[in-house]
Design a protein around this motif. Structure first.
Motif, PDB file in Angstrom:
ATOM      1  N   VAL A   1     -35.739  18.322  27.173  1.00  0.00           N
ATOM      2  CA  VAL A   1     -34.321  18.893  27.238  1.00  0.00           C
ATOM      3  C   VAL A   1     -33.425  17.528  26.663  1.00  0.00           C
ATOM      4  CG1 VAL A   1     -32.220  19.160  29.024  1.00  0.00           C
ATOM      5  CG2 VAL A   1     -34.661  20.428  29.013  1.00  0.00           C
ATOM      6  N   ARG A   2     -33.786  16.497  27.039  1.00  0.00           N
ATOM      7  CA  ARG A   2     -32.828  15.146  26.261  1.00  0.00           C
ATOM      8  C   ARG A   2     -33.070  15.358  24.682  1.00  0.00           C
ATOM      9  NH1 ARG A   2     -31.550  10.820  29.669  1.00  0.00           N
ATOM     10  NH2 ARG A   2     -32.279  10.822  32.043  1.00  0.00           N
ATOM     11  N   ALA A   3     -34.119  15.720  24.491  1.00  0.00           N
ATOM     12  CA  ALA A   3     -34.421  15.541  22.748  1.00  0.00           C
ATOM     13  C   ALA A   3     -33.723  16.583  22.046  1.00  0.00           C
ATOM     14  CB  ALA A   3     -35.742  15.709  22.580  1.00  0.00           C
ATOM     15  N   HIS A   4     -33.354  17.870  22.763  1.00  0.00           N
ATOM     16  CA  HIS A   4     -32.908  18.951  22.087  1.00  0.00           C
ATOM     17  C   HIS A   4     -31.410  19.096  22.703  1.00  0.00           C
ATOM     18  CE1 HIS A   4     -36.902  19.616  21.044  1.00  0.00           C
ATOM     19  NE2 HIS A   4     -36.632  20.343  19.936  1.00  0.00           N
ATOM     20  N   PHE A   5     -31.163  18.998  23.887  1.00  0.00           N
ATOM     21  CA  PHE A   5     -29.718  18.957  24.366  1.00  0.00           C
ATOM     22  C   PHE A   5     -28.973  17.840  24.493  1.00  0.00           C
ATOM     23  CE2 PHE A   5     -32.304  22.890  25.738  1.00  0.00           C
ATOM     24  CZ  PHE A   5     -31.350  23.757  26.030  1.00  0.00           C
ATOM     25  N   GLY A   6     -29.530  16.650  24.452  1.00  0.00           N
ATOM     26  CA  GLY A   6     -28.802  15.599  24.360  1.00  0.00           C
ATOM     27  C   GLY A   6     -28.792  14.887  25.568  1.00  0.00           C
ATOM     28  N   HIS A   7     -28.920  15.617  26.801  1.00  0.00           N
ATOM     29  CA  HIS A   7     -28.417  15.130  28.177  1.00  0.00           C
ATOM     30  C   HIS A   7     -29.463  15.635  29.011  1.00  0.00           C
ATOM     31  CE1 HIS A   7     -24.078  15.106  26.349  1.00  0.00           C
ATOM     32  NE2 HIS A   7     -24.590  13.775  26.856  1.00  0.00           N
ATOM     33  N   PRO A   8     -29.834  15.014  30.144  1.00  0.00           N
ATOM     34  CA  PRO A   8     -30.643  15.450  31.038  1.00  0.00           C
ATOM     35  C   PRO A   8     -30.319  16.852  31.579  1.00  0.00           C
ATOM     36  CG  PRO A   8     -29.423  13.593  32.151  1.00  0.00           C
ATOM     37  CD  PRO A   8     -29.046  13.770  30.597  1.00  0.00           C
ATOM     38  N   PRO A   9     -31.347  17.433  32.374  1.00  0.00           N
ATOM     39  CA  PRO A   9     -31.389  18.944  32.794  1.00  0.00           C
ATOM     40  C   PRO A   9     -30.055  18.872  33.816  1.00  0.00           C
ATOM     41  CG  PRO A   9     -33.463  18.332  32.591  1.00  0.00           C
ATOM     42  CD  PRO A   9     -32.827  16.949  32.438  1.00  0.00           C
ATOM     43  N   LYS A  10     -30.186  18.031  34.631  1.00  0.00           N
ATOM     44  CA  LYS A  10     -29.114  18.164  35.856  1.00  0.00           C
ATOM     45  C   LYS A  10     -27.561  18.078  35.133  1.00  0.00           C
ATOM     46  CE  LYS A  10     -31.649  16.120  39.796  1.00  0.00           C
ATOM     47  NZ  LYS A  10     -31.655  14.918  40.576  1.00  0.00           N
ATOM     48  N   THR A  11     -27.601  16.976  34.021  1.00  0.00           N
ATOM     49  CA  THR A  11     -26.107  17.079  33.382  1.00  0.00           C
ATOM     50  C   THR A  11     -25.722  18.265  32.822  1.00  0.00           C
ATOM     51  OG1 THR A  11     -26.450  14.811  32.981  1.00  0.00           O
ATOM     52  CG2 THR A  11     -24.705  15.875  31.674  1.00  0.00           C
ATOM     53  N   VAL A  12     -26.897  19.184  32.234  1.00  0.00           N
ATOM     54  CA  VAL A  12     -26.500  20.284  31.254  1.00  0.00           C
ATOM     55  C   VAL A  12     -26.141  21.494  32.321  1.00  0.00           C
ATOM     56  CG1 VAL A  12     -27.842  22.165  29.985  1.00  0.00           C
ATOM     57  CG2 VAL A  12     -28.318  19.824  29.501  1.00  0.00           C
ATOM     58  N   LEU A  13     -26.932  21.453  33.537  1.00  0.00           N
ATOM     59  CA  LEU A  13     -26.432  22.439  34.429  1.00  0.00           C
ATOM     60  C   LEU A  13     -25.186  21.964  35.065  1.00  0.00           C
ATOM     61  CD1 LEU A  13     -30.050  22.652  36.339  1.00  0.00           C
ATOM     62  CD2 LEU A  13     -28.844  24.486  34.778  1.00  0.00           C
ATOM     63  N   ARG A  14     -24.849  20.973  35.433  1.00  0.00           N
ATOM     64  CA  ARG A  14     -23.792  20.562  36.063  1.00  0.00           C
ATOM     65  C   ARG A  14     -22.449  20.881  35.200  1.00  0.00           C
ATOM     66  NH1 ARG A  14     -22.284  14.600  38.897  1.00  0.00           N
ATOM     67  NH2 ARG A  14     -20.246  15.086  39.976  1.00  0.00           N
ATOM     68  N   ARG A  15     -22.802  20.390  34.018  1.00  0.00           N
ATOM     69  CA  ARG A  15     -21.521  20.681  33.035  1.00  0.00           C
ATOM     70  C   ARG A  15     -21.341  22.415  32.933  1.00  0.00           C
ATOM     71  NH1 ARG A  15     -23.485  18.299  27.682  1.00  0.00           N
ATOM     72  NH2 ARG A  15     -24.916  20.021  27.916  1.00  0.00           N
ATOM     73  N   SER A  16     -22.314  23.077  32.779  1.00  0.00           N
ATOM     74  CA  SER A  16     -22.207  24.540  32.633  1.00  0.00           C
ATOM     75  C   SER A  16     -21.467  25.043  33.868  1.00  0.00           C
ATOM     76  CB  SER A  16     -23.529  25.137  32.680  1.00  0.00           C
ATOM     77  OG  SER A  16     -23.581  26.447  32.301  1.00  0.00           O
ATOM     78  N   ARG A  17     -21.680  24.664  34.972  1.00  0.00           N
ATOM     79  CA  ARG A  17     -21.073  24.997  36.193  1.00  0.00           C
ATOM     80  C   ARG A  17     -19.420  24.963  36.073  1.00  0.00           C
ATOM     81  NH1 ARG A  17     -25.834  23.086  38.743  1.00  0.00           N
ATOM     82  NH2 ARG A  17     -24.686  21.151  39.533  1.00  0.00           N
ATOM     83  N   PHE A  18     -19.271  23.464  35.812  1.00  0.00           N
ATOM     84  CA  PHE A  18     -17.907  23.083  35.515  1.00  0.00           C
ATOM     85  C   PHE A  18     -16.982  23.739  34.408  1.00  0.00           C
ATOM     86  CE2 PHE A  18     -14.757  20.738  32.833  1.00  0.00           C
ATOM     87  CZ  PHE A  18     -13.789  20.490  33.675  1.00  0.00           C
ATOM     88  N   LEU A  19     -17.962  24.012  33.171  1.00  0.00           N
ATOM     89  CA  LEU A  19     -17.200  24.737  32.252  1.00  0.00           C
ATOM     90  C   LEU A  19     -16.842  26.457  32.608  1.00  0.00           C
ATOM     91  CD1 LEU A  19     -19.042  23.508  29.149  1.00  0.00           C
ATOM     92  CD2 LEU A  19     -16.508  23.264  29.510  1.00  0.00           C
ATOM     93  N   ASP A  20     -17.759  26.818  33.615  1.00  0.00           N
ATOM     94  CA  ASP A  20     -17.385  28.095  33.990  1.00  0.00           C
ATOM     95  C   ASP A  20     -16.283  28.193  34.922  1.00  0.00           C
ATOM     96  OD1 ASP A  20     -19.623  29.450  33.072  1.00  0.00           O
ATOM     97  OD2 ASP A  20     -20.914  29.405  34.706  1.00  0.00           O
ATOM     98  N   MET A  21     -15.981  27.228  35.613  1.00  0.00           N
ATOM     99  CA  MET A  21     -14.832  27.101  36.498  1.00  0.00           C
ATOM    100  C   MET A  21     -13.611  26.873  35.739  1.00  0.00           C
ATOM    101  SD  MET A  21     -13.899  27.379  39.673  1.00  0.00           S
ATOM    102  CE  MET A  21     -12.158  27.680  40.010  1.00  0.00           C
ATOM    103  N   ALA A  22     -13.770  26.136  34.743  1.00  0.00           N
ATOM    104  CA  ALA A  22     -12.597  25.914  33.770  1.00  0.00           C
ATOM    105  C   ALA A  22     -11.966  27.043  32.968  1.00  0.00           C
ATOM    106  CB  ALA A  22     -12.969  24.688  32.627  1.00  0.00           C
ATOM    107  N   ALA A  23     -13.136  27.833  32.346  1.00  0.00           N
ATOM    108  CA  ALA A  23     -12.816  29.086  32.073  1.00  0.00           C
ATOM    109  C   ALA A  23     -12.270  30.152  33.056  1.00  0.00           C
ATOM    110  CB  ALA A  23     -14.120  29.910  31.519  1.00  0.00           C
ATOM    111  N   VAL A  24     -12.499  29.945  34.076  1.00  0.00           N
ATOM    112  CA  VAL A  24     -11.670  30.863  35.251  1.00  0.00           C
ATOM    113  C   VAL A  24     -10.233  30.534  35.149  1.00  0.00           C
ATOM    114  CG1 VAL A  24     -11.423  31.403  37.809  1.00  0.00           C
ATOM    115  CG2 VAL A  24     -13.711  31.622  36.507  1.00  0.00           C
ATOM    116  N   LEU A  25     -10.155  28.998  35.258  1.00  0.00           N
ATOM    117  CA  LEU A  25      -8.569  28.508  35.418  1.00  0.00           C
ATOM    118  C   LEU A  25      -7.761  28.823  34.125  1.00  0.00           C
ATOM    119  CD1 LEU A  25      -9.210  25.171  37.347  1.00  0.00           C
ATOM    120  CD2 LEU A  25      -8.742  27.527  38.467  1.00  0.00           C
ATOM    121  N   ARG A  26      -8.257  28.853  33.028  1.00  0.00           N
ATOM    122  CA  ARG A  26      -7.825  29.240  31.894  1.00  0.00           C
ATOM    123  C   ARG A  26      -7.746  30.675  31.450  1.00  0.00           C
ATOM    124  NH1 ARG A  26      -5.020  25.570  31.213  1.00  0.00           N
ATOM    125  NH2 ARG A  26      -5.369  23.738  29.595  1.00  0.00           N
ATOM    126  N   GLY A  27      -8.396  31.426  32.514  1.00  0.00           N
ATOM    127  CA  GLY A  27      -8.027  33.063  32.344  1.00  0.00           C
ATOM    128  C   GLY A  27      -8.972  33.533  31.431  1.00  0.00           C
TER     129      GLY A  27
END
Length: 306
Positions: A204-230
């Motif tokens: 995952v680091r070699a292709h996504f740039g960050h470790p799996p935990k970061t990828v998953l945590r960022r995705s959860r955050f972006l989901d919430m940011a999208a909700v707040l942005r409508g």
């Protein structure tokens, strides 16, 4: 500050990109193509940020662009490849905001780059040579949006053919999980993919740039940011708020990724972050094969600038 969005507006008044899914033969390589056109006075200055979960190619064609690195603003011009970002990436633009590009599928990273993705994470590099010239050609008349999309597909298709890179289906599966079911644990995902967690981390680091935990945590955050942005996708983002245990948890995630509390985010226009977030949500709609009209786009406003 006078501005005129040409590629779309949300129901809440946020400028949006015009984006489209790639043709079938490119779907394993490109997540989505986009064009962003916001007309502004030549002397108008915008300081904002980006936060993308995948690497992407961006070709600014107007305006004067800078990024904030090591305490100072650095100018850049022409095609760029940005690595995936784990926190806000400061950007400043003077004049119109006009750019086109595409988000890369992480499993296809080696079709576009020679080095592991973690070496470009939270950074950008200029694209020069024949590849850079091809991208400039594709975007030379960016307001002809359909032609620009067609040309971008053409040059991407040629790039893929020249590099003949292989794609790992396990990484494609991890990408799908990280976007659509990011509440799962790394250990659980590793078991599904038939890998030990350490091997999954390395790939995952070699292709996504960050470790799996970061990828998953960022995705959860972006989901919430999208909700707040409508920009919530019906059904897919219904549980976004439930992933955050309380207000302090939500506040901590916003400070980690954007360096601002949620209430400030709600009140702050983000002319660069929001269009990128919306492209992500458009992709989610496509992945879920939703045929309905995009719920957050303002009606009766043009989505293109021909």
């Amino acid at each position: 500050m006078g501005l005129t969005p040409r590629t779309g507006t949300s129901r809440d008044g946020h400028p949006l990109s015009l984006s489209r899914a790639p043709s079938g033969d490119l779907a394993r390589f490109v997540a989505r193509f986009f064009i962003l056109i916001i007309e502004r006075p030549d002397d108008a200055v915008l300081e904002d940020f980006l936060l993308h979960e995948t690497a992407y190619v961006r070709v600014p064609t107007e305006g004067r662009w800078e990024t904030h690195v090591a305490g100072k603003w650095i100018a850049y011009e022409g095609p760029m490849i940005f690595g995936a970002q784990r926190k806000r990436f400061p950007v400043r633009c003077t004049g119109p905001i006009v750019a086109a590009g595409f988000a890369l599928r992480p499993a296809a990273w080696l079709a576009f780059a020679d080095r592991p993705a973690y070496l470009l994470a939270d950074r950008l590099e200029t694209i020069d040579g024949a590849w850079g010239e091809a991208l400039r050609w594709a975007c030379e008349d960016i307001r002809q949006t359909e032609r620009t999309f067609d040309r971008l597909e053409q040059v991407v298709r040629e790039r893929i053919a020249a590099r003949n890179a292989r794609i790992d289906p396990a990484l494609e599966r991890f990408e799908a999980i990280s976007r659509l079911d990011p509440g799962r644990t790394v250990a659980d995902i590793a078991r599904e993919l038939g890998m030990i967690p350490r091997r999954l981390d390395r790939h995952v680091r070699a292709h996504f740039g960050h470790p799996p935990k970061t990828v998953l945590r960022r995705s959860r955050f972006l989901d919430m940011a999208a909700v707040l942005r409508g920009l919530a996708v019906p059904d897919a983002d219904d549980l976004a708020e439930e992933r955050f245990y309380d207000a302090s948890h939500l506040n901590r995630e916003f400070r980690l990724f954007l360096d601002m509390p949620p209430n400030r985010f709600r009140k702050t226009p983000t002319l660069l972050f929001t269009p990128g977030l919306e492209v992500r949500q458009q992709r989610k709609l496509t992945d879920m094969a939703m045929e309905q009209a995009v719920p957050w786009v303002a009606p009766k406003l043009p989505r293109a600038a021909e």
